[in-house]
Scaffold this motif. Structure first.
Motif, PDB file in Angstrom:
ATOM      1  N   ASN A 265       0.833  -1.203   0.000  1.00 56.83           N
ATOM      2  CA  ASN A 265       0.000   0.000   0.000  1.00 56.83           C
ATOM      3  C   ASN A 265       0.867   1.253   0.000  1.00 56.83           C
ATOM      4  O   ASN A 265       1.670   1.448   0.909  1.00 56.83           O
ATOM      5  N   CYS A 266       0.697   2.092  -1.023  1.00 56.23           N
ATOM      6  CA  CYS A 266       1.445   3.341  -1.122  1.00 56.23           C
ATOM      7  C   CYS A 266       0.510   4.451  -0.649  1.00 56.23           C
ATOM      8  O   CYS A 266      -0.514   4.706  -1.289  1.00 56.23           O
ATOM      9  N   VAL A 267       0.839   5.087   0.465  1.00 57.62           N
ATOM     10  CA  VAL A 267      -0.143   5.903   1.193  1.00 57.62           C
ATOM     11  C   VAL A 267       0.253   7.368   1.255  1.00 57.62           C
ATOM     12  O   VAL A 267       1.410   7.727   1.034  1.00 57.62           O
ATOM     13  N   CYS A 268      -0.748   8.234   1.572  1.00 58.84           N
ATOM     14  CA  CYS A 268      -0.534   9.688   1.535  1.00 58.84           C
ATOM     15  C   CYS A 268      -0.032  10.256   2.856  1.00 58.84           C
ATOM     16  O   CYS A 268       0.524  11.345   2.896  1.00 58.84           O
ATOM     17  N   GLN A 269      -0.239   9.546   3.946  1.00 63.95           N
ATOM     18  CA  GLN A 269       0.131   9.998   5.306  1.00 63.95           C
ATOM     19  C   GLN A 269      -0.608  11.261   5.753  1.00 63.95           C
ATOM     20  O   GLN A 269      -0.214  11.893   6.715  1.00 63.95           O
ATOM     21  N   LYS A 270      -1.659  11.642   5.048  1.00 65.23           N
ATOM     22  CA  LYS A 270      -2.353  12.894   5.386  1.00 65.23           C
ATOM     23  C   LYS A 270      -3.856  12.721   5.594  1.00 65.23           C
ATOM     24  O   LYS A 270      -4.488  13.558   6.223  1.00 65.23           O
ATOM     25  N   CYS A 271      -4.464  11.690   5.005  1.00 66.38           N
ATOM     26  CA  CYS A 271      -5.926  11.571   5.064  1.00 66.38           C
ATOM     27  C   CYS A 271      -6.372  11.074   6.442  1.00 66.38           C
ATOM     28  O   CYS A 271      -5.550  10.718   7.283  1.00 66.38           O
ATOM     29  N   ASP A 272      -7.704  11.042   6.654  1.00 66.23           N
ATOM     30  CA  ASP A 272      -8.225  10.612   7.963  1.00 66.23           C
ATOM     31  C   ASP A 272      -7.803   9.190   8.312  1.00 66.23           C
ATOM     32  O   ASP A 272      -7.523   8.886   9.472  1.00 66.23           O
TER      33      ASP A 272
ATOM     34  N   ALA B  88      -3.298   3.304   7.907  1.00 65.70           N
ATOM     35  CA  ALA B  88      -2.696   3.714   6.642  1.00 65.70           C
ATOM     36  C   ALA B  88      -2.971   2.715   5.511  1.00 65.70           C
ATOM     37  O   ALA B  88      -3.070   3.113   4.352  1.00 65.70           O
ATOM     38  N   ALA B  89      -3.111   1.434   5.849  1.00 68.43           N
ATOM     39  CA  ALA B  89      -3.390   0.450   4.791  1.00 68.43           C
ATOM     40  C   ALA B  89      -4.710   0.765   4.089  1.00 68.43           C
ATOM     41  O   ALA B  89      -4.976   0.273   2.999  1.00 68.43           O
ATOM     42  N   HIS B  90      -5.545   1.597   4.735  1.00 66.52           N
ATOM     43  CA  HIS B  90      -6.824   1.996   4.145  1.00 66.52           C
ATOM     44  C   HIS B  90      -6.799   3.444   3.665  1.00 66.52           C
ATOM     45  O   HIS B  90      -7.858   4.056   3.482  1.00 66.52           O
ATOM     46  N   CYS B  91      -5.592   3.997   3.459  1.00 69.29           N
ATOM     47  CA  CYS B  91      -5.434   5.375   2.957  1.00 69.29           C
ATOM     48  C   CYS B  91      -6.436   5.669   1.845  1.00 69.29           C
ATOM     49  O   CYS B  91      -6.604   4.883   0.915  1.00 69.29           O
ATOM     50  N   ARG B  92      -7.094   6.833   1.949  1.00 71.49           N
ATOM     51  CA  ARG B  92      -8.113   7.208   0.964  1.00 71.49           C
ATOM     52  C   ARG B  92      -7.518   7.395  -0.421  1.00 71.49           C
ATOM     53  O   ARG B  92      -8.219   7.298  -1.430  1.00 71.49           O
TER      54      ARG B  92
END
Lengths: 322, 322
Positions: free
Chosen positions: A78-85, A92-96
């Motif tokens: 999972n490549c994530v934004c680190q900013k979303c809710d 983070a695995a569920h990053c929007r």
């Protein structure tokens, strides 16, 4: 570079453009890659993905942060934004805004090289071979079962499916001390369970209904959830590890009547999976059925779809000399 | 006696044999009975039930224990053995040998009289009318949501379906202080929500996906779970209150990807439901659409299947003079 690319059909491309790492990404040279059920589902249309397939890998960092260069690594998907809710709430695995390597919006590892976020990397200890390390991603997913549904020694647990994922989940759960059975169709893979001291049962045999505290559905077959709902006790838990490309015809009335909890479960903790391999707690090598060179990748995908095989690997670049 | 009997088809029988109470049972004279979705499912083949339909009732005890004789009562529907592993572990509603009034192995209350276990009875306080008391069984099922998935004021909760069960669940959850929306198709029933200060939304409208902590599926429609899985946030919970006769074509991949928990939920606590009616916390009377005499029971079943109606009752015996 060479790559197995999924567009409308999967094709082998000898001259696919080399990936260019974005800010915060490293470039890996892929040694070995594993084929999993999700890859097969994607080739049938799941997620509408187009690009380089593959998300189970071990490789060497060849460009990017100097701290990682030359290191042998496995990589979270999972490549994530680190900013979303979701990221900010520890999910983070569920990053929007996530992309998922080889699954959604990010080219995968069935290729000579893959660009991945530096923060997704985990070092592979020297005592873990490439053939073992390539199992870290699915093994982490197996460890996730116990995170979402803590298994205690007093529990009766069944695993439905004795394929790639089922055998990993069974070995992880055997470590909890629970009473464990694996239900499968394939005698060869059920034998692998018996060798590990795990009770195995044919799905065709008789069994006591509605008696297991927890059932983990790993079969990926449409009838798998039905069997799981027959096995689980009232107020018990079914952990759902499989994804399907199509909508299966399911009857969830037994889940309502039995007040059963069905828990979807996806990616898991890499550090635990790596440590389990270091400590030789999980045997992955007996699960290896065949290894194909990337040029024969289409053949490898067919082999992975054959229930007679367990794990199929792609050998992409010989391991860098160390 | 008169009875609505389900065999292969539902028929009205003017001369059905009177029930004979077994050991530990009382005989009730039924005043009013409610029709619910489960009754309609049974007429379509659910549970393979044959016998007198009906499980929502208010009546007067006319034979059995002297302590109960002459009392106005409502009645829990699970008739249990008190000896099996489920009964002994506090899950009597899941008794291995249970019969269920009007649903499985036990004649129901769409009849002049019904024999029920004494231990299933609950006294109806004088301040609660028959028309209110007949809602106790489904209202208890609505209270069960909060038992299996405790709702906190900080939570975003959606109810899918604004029918009989959805309106009860919505009113119960409104009492928890959570942020609440009800999704439905029927403008009339959504208006009932608005009158209670509960936000209502059309299922056709736009909505933010994957943002609710908890979604309660009460629609009984095949698309209800799909909508619930679109509404719920990653790692959120879908409570499944509906049973279907047939297998619906469901895609559970979103539940796996979002690591969603799906919790089946059935019968609930009668005492809480009765107290909520005593305290006037729940408005059930606006949900009454029509009342039919038992002789017109087949017509009543048709009316209950019409989405324009909310609750349909059967008037069976006038309330005993007190």
């Amino acid at each position: 570079m060479r790559a197995l690319v999924h567009e409308r059909v999967v094709r082998f491309d000898r001259d696919f453009p080399d990936p260019v790492p974005a800010e915060g990404e490293c470039l890996l040279e892929v040694h070995l890659a594993g084929i999993c059920a999700t890859d097969l589902e994607i080739t049938r249309g799941y997620m509408g993905f187009r690009g380089v397939l593959g998300h189970e890998m071990v490789g060497t960092v060849i460009a990017g942060s100097s701290a990682w260069r030359g290191k042998r690594v496995v990589c979270e998907i999972n490549c994530v934004c680190q900013k979303c809710d979701m990221c900010l709430s520890g999910l983070a695995a569920h990053c929007r805004k996530r992309t998922v390597i080889g699954i959604a919006g990010h080219d995968g590892c069935f290729a000579d090289q893959v660009a991945v976020p530096e923060r997704n990397l985990h070092l592979v200890p020297d005592s873990v071979s490439d053939e073992e390390a390539v199992f870290v991603e699915p093994l982490a997913a197996a460890f996730q079962v116990n995170k979402q549904c803590p298994i205690e020694p007093r529990m009766n647990v069944a695993v439905v499916g004795s394929g790639r994922l089922g055998l990993l989940v069974a070995q992880v759960l055997a470590g909890t001390g629970c009473t464990l059975e694996v239900f499968g169709r394939n005698k060869k893979t059920l034998l692998l369970c018996e060798k590990k001291g795990i009770m195995s049962r044919s799905t065709d045999g008789a069994f006591a209904r509605h008696t297991r505290d927890v059932v983990v559905e790993c079969s990926g077959a449409p009838g798998g959830l039905d069997l799981a709902l027959e096995l689980v006790r009232p107020r018990g838990t079914v952990v759902l590890k499989s994804t399907y490309a199509g909508g299966a015809s399911l009857n969830l009335a037994p889940a309502v009547v039995g007040e059963v909890k069905i828990v979807g479960s996806r990616c898991g903790p890499f550090p635990e999976a790596i440590q389990a391999l270091v400590r030789k707690q999980i045997d992955v090598l007996p699960m290896l059925s065949k290894t194909f060179p990337i040029e024969r990748g289409l053949e490898a995908l067919d082999a992975a779809a054959d229930p007679e095989h367990v794990k199929i690997l792609l050998k992409i670049n010989p391991r860098s000399s160390r």
